[in-house]
Design a protein around this motif. Structure first.
Motif, mmCIF file in Angstrom:
data_model
loop_
_atom_site.group_PDB
_atom_site.id
_atom_site.type_symbol
_atom_site.label_atom_id
_atom_site.label_comp_id
_atom_site.label_asym_id
_atom_site.label_seq_id
_atom_site.Cartn_x
_atom_site.Cartn_y
_atom_site.Cartn_z
ATOM 1 N N GLU A 1 7.664 -1.733 -12.649
ATOM 2 C CA GLU A 1 8.827 -1.972 -11.788
ATOM 3 C C GLU A 1 8.394 -2.483 -10.414
ATOM 4 N N LEU A 2 7.300 -1.940 -9.903
ATOM 5 C CA LEU A 2 6.783 -2.429 -8.623
ATOM 6 C C LEU A 2 6.374 -3.895 -8.714
ATOM 7 N N MET B 1 4.102 6.031 -5.134
ATOM 8 C CA MET B 1 4.138 6.120 -6.595
ATOM 9 C C MET B 1 3.247 7.265 -7.065
ATOM 10 N N PHE B 2 2.048 7.347 -6.506
ATOM 11 C CA PHE B 2 1.125 8.405 -6.905
ATOM 12 C C PHE B 2 1.590 9.777 -6.410
ATOM 13 N N ALA B 3 2.156 9.814 -5.201
ATOM 14 C CA ALA B 3 2.651 11.086 -4.673
ATOM 15 C C ALA B 3 3.775 11.636 -5.554
ATOM 16 N N SER C 1 0.825 -1.207 0.000
ATOM 17 C CA SER C 1 0.000 0.000 0.000
ATOM 18 C C SER C 1 0.858 1.256 0.000
ATOM 19 N N SER C 2 1.911 1.263 0.809
ATOM 20 C CA SER C 2 2.794 2.432 0.888
ATOM 21 C C SER C 2 3.506 2.675 -0.437
ATOM 22 N N HIS D 1 6.553 11.982 -15.041
ATOM 23 C CA HIS D 1 7.013 10.649 -14.645
ATOM 24 C C HIS D 1 6.151 9.574 -15.304
ATOM 25 N N ASP D 2 6.795 8.496 -15.766
ATOM 26 C CA ASP D 2 6.087 7.407 -16.438
ATOM 27 C C ASP D 2 5.429 6.510 -15.388
#
Length: 205
Positions: free
Chosen positions: A195-196, A177-179, A171-172, A187-188
């Motif tokens: 990658e995650l 990623m969104f932040a 979740s973090s 940012h792609d």
């Protein structure tokens, strides 16, 4: 204020009422994303929607309730999109990959919603001053992610590990990623999500 029947849940909302509430929430999202939480008054949201402030007050008890309904609305949209993509996946690996990729895909096309959520999460407070959407508000999400990880352990796809720790980490990672994307729109996002997927699959196998 909302009608007594609507507030008590005794009378289901009509199509027109549902459409009006959706219109108000859509305008709230646009206004919050544009001017920020503090400046997003009910009067400004009403102006954006082309209605009177009284119409908002009829459907929502106040700004706090409207903000909570906006969050519920956005999260319901995310859940519907992601779960539809997950349907038919028979492996935990597939479910994990699909979750990470599709949540990024959905938000890529709903950047304004993401910006509004960030404002609400950082500013909406409970009566005692504590954040309305702190870490304790994530329990349902943690449990849903744990189910994926426990499923993978039960089938032998995943190694043994603490599923709660992995769910919190998962979740973090998505939140950050969104932040990052919110701060750096060039940012792609899709590449980040891919990658995650690799990181988490390597971590659980």
């Amino acid at each position: 204020m909302r009608s007594e029947n609507e507030a008590s849940g005794q009378k289901p909302r009509s199509f027109i009422e549902q459409a009006r509430r959706a219109q108000i929430m859509a305008s709230a999202i646009e206004v919050i994303a544009e001017v920020g939480f503090a400046k997003a008054s009910l009067a400004l949201i009403a102006k954006h929607a082309g209605i009177s402030k009284g119409v908002i007050s009829y459907h929502f008890a106040g700004k706090d309730e409207l903000m909570e309904q906006v969050v519920d609305h956005v999260y319901s949209g995310i859940a519907d999109f992601v779960l539809a993509r997950m349907e038919g996946e028979s492996t935990a690996t597939g479910l994990l990959r699909t979750h990470l990729l599709t949540v990024a895909e959905h938000m890529r096309d709903h950047r304004v919603q993401l910006m509004a959520l960030g404002e609400i999460f950082h500013n909406l407070r409970l009566p005692d001053g504590s954040p309305r959407y702190g870490i304790t508000a994530n329990e349902e999400l943690y449990e849903s992610l744990e189910r994926i990880y426990r499923f993978g352990q039960s089938t032998g796809e995943f190694r043994r590990f603490d599923t709660r720790v992995m769910a919190i980490t998962h979740s973090s990672a998505v939140d950050n990623m969104f932040a990052y994307w919110a701060a750096y729109p060039e940012h792609d996002l899709d590449a980040h999500a891919r990658e995650l997927v690799e990181i988490f699959l390597r971590a659980v196998r």
